[in-house]
Design a protein around this motif. Structure first.
Motif, PDB file in Angstrom:
ATOM      1  N   UNK A  47      35.988  33.554  36.958  1.00 48.17           N
ATOM      2  CA  UNK A  47      36.089  32.736  38.162  1.00 48.17           C
ATOM      3  C   UNK A  47      37.286  33.117  39.034  1.00 48.17           C
ATOM      4  N   UNK A  48      38.138  34.021  38.526  1.00 48.10           N
ATOM      5  CA  UNK A  48      39.345  34.435  39.251  1.00 48.10           C
ATOM      6  C   UNK A  48      39.714  35.852  38.802  1.00 48.10           C
ATOM      7  N   UNK A  49      40.508  36.533  39.620  1.00 49.32           N
ATOM      8  CA  UNK A  49      41.021  37.851  39.242  1.00 49.32           C
ATOM      9  C   UNK A  49      42.038  37.687  38.124  1.00 49.32           C
ATOM     10  N   UNK A  50      42.047  38.605  37.185  1.00 50.45           N
ATOM     11  CA  UNK A  50      43.041  38.538  36.121  1.00 50.45           C
ATOM     12  C   UNK A  50      42.809  39.595  35.069  1.00 50.45           C
ATOM     13  N   UNK A  51      43.780  39.724  34.192  1.00 47.43           N
ATOM     14  CA  UNK A  51      43.671  40.646  33.070  1.00 47.43           C
ATOM     15  C   UNK A  51      42.950  39.935  31.938  1.00 47.43           C
ATOM     16  N   UNK A  52      41.909  40.570  31.442  1.00 47.04           N
ATOM     17  CA  UNK A  52      41.088  40.006  30.376  1.00 47.04           C
ATOM     18  C   UNK A  52      41.076  40.951  29.182  1.00 47.04           C
TER      19      UNK A  52
END
Length: 143
Positions: A46-51
């Motif tokens: 649902x958002x940009x980020x490091x996964x």
């Protein structure tokens, strides 16, 4: 606290045609923080980020005809936007061995808001082959 999404394929096999990248589908959602599971095939941040993305696959036991010495290759990868502009990462491959073939792969890469991510598999056996079990997860602490 982490955000986690986990898709789970039970024991119902998915038949994979030879020499065709095929998106794995799952039977149920085990964890769905922030509604990241939008289908039974992909996870959508649902958002940009490091996964941290992880997959676990179990191919059916392979029987090679007597006298057939060809190597068989089984591959898997994470695929961003599998229904649009495809971009793969975190690929793995191995030769088929007698009995079931297991693979567990973790790969950290950025998740983009509203971009679907899935798992695809490929093999070069001479007939369709089954993925008997699969799991797919995405975890992040970026929020």
């Amino acid at each position: 606290m982490a955000t986690v999404c986990k898709l789970y394929r039970g024991e119902k096999p998915q038949i994979i045609p030879p020499e065709t990248w095929t998106l794995i589908s799952y039977e149920r959602v085990i964890s769905n923080d922030r509604s990241m599971a939008r289908s039974l095939a992909t996870i959508m941040p649902p958002f940009d980020g490091d996964f941290l993305w992880a997959r676990n696959l179990r191919w059916a036991a392979i029987t090679i005809p007597e006298g057939d010495a060809r190597n068989r290759q089984f591959m898997s990868r994470f695929i961003r936007d599998p229904h649009g502009i495809r971009d793969d990462t975190g690929a793995a491959d191995h030769l088929a061995t007698p009995g079931r073939s297991w693979e567990t792969t973790c790969w950290p890469f950025a998740g983009q808001a509203s971009q679907h991510v899935g798992v695809e598999v490929w093999h070069d056996h001479h007939e369709p082959w089954a993925v008997e079990h699969a799991q797919f997860t995405a975890t992040t602490w970026d929020y």
